[in-house]
Write a protein that holds these residues in place. Structure first.
Motif, PDB file in Angstrom:
ATOM      1  N   LEU A  49      42.176 -23.613  35.880  1.00  0.00           N
ATOM      2  CA  LEU A  49      43.611 -23.389  36.045  1.00  0.00           C
ATOM      3  C   LEU A  49      44.214 -24.705  36.510  1.00  0.00           C
ATOM      4  CD1 LEU A  49      43.623 -20.023  38.060  1.00  0.00           C
ATOM      5  CD2 LEU A  49      44.068 -20.297  35.605  1.00  0.00           C
ATOM      6  N   THR A  50      45.427 -24.999  36.082  1.00  0.00           N
ATOM      7  CA  THR A  50      46.079 -26.240  36.495  1.00  0.00           C
ATOM      8  C   THR A  50      47.478 -25.950  37.034  1.00  0.00           C
ATOM      9  OG1 THR A  50      46.972 -26.649  34.278  1.00  0.00           O
ATOM     10  CG2 THR A  50      44.824 -27.613  34.798  1.00  0.00           C
ATOM     11  N   GLY A  51      47.991 -26.879  37.803  1.00  0.00           N
ATOM     12  CA  GLY A  51      49.343 -26.747  38.333  1.00  0.00           C
ATOM     13  C   GLY A  51      49.758 -28.018  39.032  1.00  0.00           C
ATOM     14  N   LYS A  52      51.026 -28.110  39.397  1.00  0.00           N
ATOM     15  CA  LYS A  52      51.545 -29.244  40.156  1.00  0.00           C
ATOM     16  C   LYS A  52      52.334 -28.729  41.349  1.00  0.00           C
ATOM     17  CE  LYS A  52      51.651 -33.034  36.859  1.00  0.00           C
ATOM     18  NZ  LYS A  52      52.429 -34.195  36.358  1.00  0.00           N
ATOM     19  N   THR A  53      52.229 -29.465  42.451  1.00  0.00           N
ATOM     20  CA  THR A  53      52.894 -29.040  43.669  1.00  0.00           C
ATOM     21  C   THR A  53      54.405 -29.102  43.515  1.00  0.00           C
ATOM     22  OG1 THR A  53      52.753 -31.292  44.567  1.00  0.00           O
ATOM     23  CG2 THR A  53      50.996 -29.758  45.159  1.00  0.00           C
ATOM     24  N   ALA A  54      55.077 -28.161  44.185  1.00  0.00           N
ATOM     25  CA  ALA A  54      56.533 -28.136  44.251  1.00  0.00           C
ATOM     26  C   ALA A  54      57.013 -29.255  45.185  1.00  0.00           C
ATOM     27  CB  ALA A  54      56.989 -26.765  44.755  1.00  0.00           C
ATOM     28  N   PRO A  55      58.321 -29.499  45.261  1.00  0.00           N
ATOM     29  CA  PRO A  55      58.818 -30.555  46.153  1.00  0.00           C
ATOM     30  C   PRO A  55      58.344 -30.451  47.592  1.00  0.00           C
ATOM     31  CG  PRO A  55      60.562 -29.882  44.662  1.00  0.00           C
ATOM     32  CD  PRO A  55      59.418 -28.935  44.423  1.00  0.00           C
ATOM     33  N   ASP A  56      58.034 -29.241  48.065  1.00  0.00           N
ATOM     34  CA  ASP A  56      57.538 -29.088  49.435  1.00  0.00           C
ATOM     35  C   ASP A  56      56.032 -29.320  49.549  1.00  0.00           C
ATOM     36  OD1 ASP A  56      56.566 -26.822  48.196  1.00  0.00           O
ATOM     37  OD2 ASP A  56      57.427 -25.391  49.632  1.00  0.00           O
ATOM     38  N   GLY A  57      55.386 -29.693  48.422  1.00  0.00           N
ATOM     39  CA  GLY A  57      53.963 -30.003  48.442  1.00  0.00           C
ATOM     40  C   GLY A  57      53.041 -28.815  48.231  1.00  0.00           C
ATOM     41  N   VAL A  58      53.590 -27.633  47.912  1.00  0.00           N
ATOM     42  CA  VAL A  58      52.788 -26.399  47.853  1.00  0.00           C
ATOM     43  C   VAL A  58      52.652 -25.902  46.412  1.00  0.00           C
ATOM     44  CG1 VAL A  58      52.662 -23.980  48.576  1.00  0.00           C
ATOM     45  CG2 VAL A  58      53.455 -25.730  50.185  1.00  0.00           C
ATOM     46  N   TYR A  59      51.450 -25.401  46.099  1.00  0.00           N
ATOM     47  CA  TYR A  59      51.215 -24.698  44.840  1.00  0.00           C
ATOM     48  C   TYR A  59      50.210 -23.577  45.105  1.00  0.00           C
ATOM     49  CZ  TYR A  59      50.200 -23.567  39.998  1.00  0.00           C
ATOM     50  OH  TYR A  59      50.055 -22.895  38.811  1.00  0.00           O
ATOM     51  N   ALA A  60      50.436 -22.397  44.494  1.00  0.00           N
ATOM     52  CA  ALA A  60      49.540 -21.255  44.692  1.00  0.00           C
ATOM     53  C   ALA A  60      48.879 -20.865  43.369  1.00  0.00           C
ATOM     54  CB  ALA A  60      50.310 -20.070  45.265  1.00  0.00           C
ATOM     55  N   PHE A  61      47.545 -20.767  43.381  1.00  0.00           N
ATOM     56  CA  PHE A  61      46.783 -20.209  42.268  1.00  0.00           C
ATOM     57  C   PHE A  61      46.665 -18.704  42.525  1.00  0.00           C
ATOM     58  CE2 PHE A  61      45.249 -24.612  42.416  1.00  0.00           C
ATOM     59  CZ  PHE A  61      45.396 -24.992  41.092  1.00  0.00           C
ATOM     60  N   LYS A  62      47.170 -17.904  41.605  1.00  0.00           N
ATOM     61  CA  LYS A  62      47.225 -16.448  41.806  1.00  0.00           C
ATOM     62  C   LYS A  62      46.398 -15.721  40.753  1.00  0.00           C
ATOM     63  CE  LYS A  62      51.879 -16.701  43.805  1.00  0.00           C
ATOM     64  NZ  LYS A  62      53.275 -16.230  43.723  1.00  0.00           N
ATOM     65  N   GLY A  63      46.108 -14.438  41.047  1.00  0.00           N
ATOM     66  CA  GLY A  63      45.368 -13.605  40.097  1.00  0.00           C
ATOM     67  C   GLY A  63      43.893 -13.921  40.030  1.00  0.00           C
ATOM     68  N   LEU A  64      43.308 -14.303  41.179  1.00  0.00           N
ATOM     69  CA  LEU A  64      41.899 -14.710  41.212  1.00  0.00           C
ATOM     70  C   LEU A  64      40.989 -13.574  41.660  1.00  0.00           C
ATOM     71  CD1 LEU A  64      42.429 -18.097  43.109  1.00  0.00           C
ATOM     72  CD2 LEU A  64      42.414 -17.726  40.631  1.00  0.00           C
ATOM     73  N   ASP A  65      39.751 -13.602  41.179  1.00  0.00           N
ATOM     74  CA  ASP A  65      38.732 -12.713  41.724  1.00  0.00           C
ATOM     75  C   ASP A  65      38.234 -13.287  43.047  1.00  0.00           C
ATOM     76  OD1 ASP A  65      38.793 -10.965  39.531  1.00  0.00           O
ATOM     77  OD2 ASP A  65      37.376 -12.218  38.406  1.00  0.00           O
ATOM     78  N   ALA A  66      37.687 -12.445  43.876  1.00  0.00           N
ATOM     79  CA  ALA A  66      37.111 -12.925  45.135  1.00  0.00           C
ATOM     80  C   ALA A  66      35.954 -13.871  44.830  1.00  0.00           C
ATOM     81  CB  ALA A  66      36.630 -11.741  45.972  1.00  0.00           C
ATOM     82  N   GLY A  67      35.767 -14.870  45.691  1.00  0.00           N
ATOM     83  CA  GLY A  67      34.672 -15.810  45.486  1.00  0.00           C
ATOM     84  C   GLY A  67      35.088 -17.246  45.731  1.00  0.00           C
ATOM     85  N   ASN A  68      34.225 -18.175  45.380  1.00  0.00           N
ATOM     86  CA  ASN A  68      34.467 -19.604  45.604  1.00  0.00           C
ATOM     87  C   ASN A  68      34.830 -20.316  44.307  1.00  0.00           C
ATOM     88  OD1 ASN A  68      33.864 -19.425  48.351  1.00  0.00           O
ATOM     89  ND2 ASN A  68      31.689 -19.815  48.012  1.00  0.00           N
ATOM     90  N   TYR A  69      35.653 -21.348  44.453  1.00  0.00           N
ATOM     91  CA  TYR A  69      36.104 -22.151  43.322  1.00  0.00           C
ATOM     92  C   TYR A  69      36.024 -23.630  43.707  1.00  0.00           C
ATOM     93  CZ  TYR A  69      37.968 -17.680  41.711  1.00  0.00           C
ATOM     94  OH  TYR A  69      38.092 -16.371  41.328  1.00  0.00           O
ATOM     95  N   GLN A  70      36.168 -24.489  42.697  1.00  0.00           N
ATOM     96  CA  GLN A  70      36.179 -25.927  42.926  1.00  0.00           C
ATOM     97  C   GLN A  70      37.603 -26.452  42.705  1.00  0.00           C
ATOM     98  OE1 GLN A  70      33.405 -28.010  43.866  1.00  0.00           O
ATOM     99  NE2 GLN A  70      32.683 -25.951  44.344  1.00  0.00           N
ATOM    100  N   LEU A  71      38.125 -27.144  43.730  1.00  0.00           N
ATOM    101  CA  LEU A  71      39.461 -27.720  43.635  1.00  0.00           C
ATOM    102  C   LEU A  71      39.343 -29.236  43.492  1.00  0.00           C
ATOM    103  CD1 LEU A  71      42.626 -27.366  43.974  1.00  0.00           C
ATOM    104  CD2 LEU A  71      42.237 -28.113  46.330  1.00  0.00           C
TER     105      LEU A  71
END
Length: 352
Positions: free
Chosen positions: A71-93
């Motif tokens: 999944l990809t995204g870019k932070t908003a002007p306040d520096g925040v981005y949320a990845f949503k709709g995920l299964d429980a578990g670990n991911y690599q950022l």
């Protein structure tokens, strides 16, 4: 009231229902009963801040799972981005546009219960073919320094400046990575990737290294004593059109204006004593050349009030007169020439 029970409203409704049921063929589709609560998925929230703790917009993020989908995204002007709709578990950022030394993890904390779930559906994609990073050569333009080009290429400034292939330039410029000469050649190393494991349901805060930069401009009286506690209003222009709020403060006990600025800043206007008796000072950032060039002497002398005229890199009569005036002030031999004693005195007062 209803003498014939077969004509009662209840009987009529029952007959209609039986008729509808009998008319449905075996295997016909039926509508399920609606769920009272839709299934909710997990959220990972990422915040990217500068070294001053202020959020940074436009930072590219990538989240990957075990099957290499991303999944990809870019932070908003306040520096925040949320990845949503995920299964429980670990991911690599990862932050794919930044070198591994250009960012670091600051904090990880659980999201509040009302922010940790989402009804969104994640749109996982196949990862693009990996680009092979190679080193590049950047030709310095007027107004550029290592800090500015480090932001463009996604590096921590010192990573570029300490790169082995820049050792000769570093020596030539007396280890001053913020004072380069037009057409200097800077080698940009190959970018290195880094990833961090992050669990669903948390907020990860990471810091962009080398951003912001800090502006230090000193104001002196005619007798070269510092102008202390002078109110000022500072405004910036950037080469990217980024909106930067004006800053209002006072000079410190050594006469300095100290302000965080984006590396893309190209011009600063400082108004001392805003009001009827204000003084307006404008500076082009990164335009002072190294001291081993005549134009470097001219810029510093002009800033100190010793008028050299145009900064044309020529040791003409006006520049020589300015050097003699400076030498007189510093009780040095008045030669009008560039020499080591005068250079040392000039750098001591100009501070760069």
């Amino acid at each position: 009231m209803y003498p014939n029970k077969n004509n009662s409203p209840l009987a009529t409704a029952e007959k209609a229902a039986n008729s509808y049921s009998d008319s449905q063929p075996v295997g016909a589709a039926t509508m399920p009963c609606p769920n009272d609560a839709q299934e909710l998925k997990e959220v990972i929230r990422v915040k990217v801040v500068g070294e001053d703790g202020v959020g940074l917009g436009g930072i590219a993020l990538q989240l990957s799972r075990a099957d290499k989908k991303i999944l990809t995204g870019k932070t908003a002007p306040d520096g925040v981005y949320a990845f949503k709709g995920l299964d429980a578990g670990n991911y690599q950022l990862s932050l794919p546009e930044l070198d591994k030394d250009a960012w670091k993890e600051l904090t990880t904390e659980s999201l509040p219960a009302d922010e940790a779930k989402s009804s969104s559906v994640a749109s996982w994609q196949s990862a693009p073919a990996q680009n092979i990073e190679e080193e590049k050569i950047h030709i310095i333009k007027q107004g550029e320094c290592v800090g500015k080009i480090a932001e463009v290429y996604g590096f921590f400034p010192k990573t570029i400046w300490e790169y082995g292939k820049n050792a000769e330039l570093k020596k030539l410029r007396h280890d001053e990575m913020y004072i380069l000469f037009e057409k200097d050649e800077v080698v940009i190393p190959a970018k290195r990737e880094k990833a961090r494991t992050v669990a669903a349901g948390v907020q990860l805060t990471v810091q962009r290294q080398g951003v912001p930069e800090y502006l230090h401009i000193r104001f002196l009286n005619y007798d070269e004593t510092p102008r202390i506690e002078v109110p000022y209003l500072l405004s910036l222009k950037t080469d990217k059109g980024i909106l930067v709020a004006d800053a209002f403060s006072k000079t410190d006990d050594k006469g300095f204006v100290n302000q965080p600025i984006p590396p893309s800043a190209v011009n600063v206007t400082i108004i001392l004593n805003p009001g009827p008796w204000s003084e307006v000072h404008e500076f082009n950032l990164g335009y002072i050349n190294p001291i081993d060039n005549v134009s470097g002497w001219q810029a510093r002398l002009n800033n100190l009030g010793y008028d050299c005229g145009a900064e044309d890199n020529k040791l003409g009569p006006k520049t020589q007169a300015a050097i003699r005036a400076f030498q007189r002030t510093k009780k040095l031999k008045e030669t009008g020439d560039r020499n080591k004693a005068t250079e040392t005195a000039l750098l001591a007062i100009a501070l760069s």
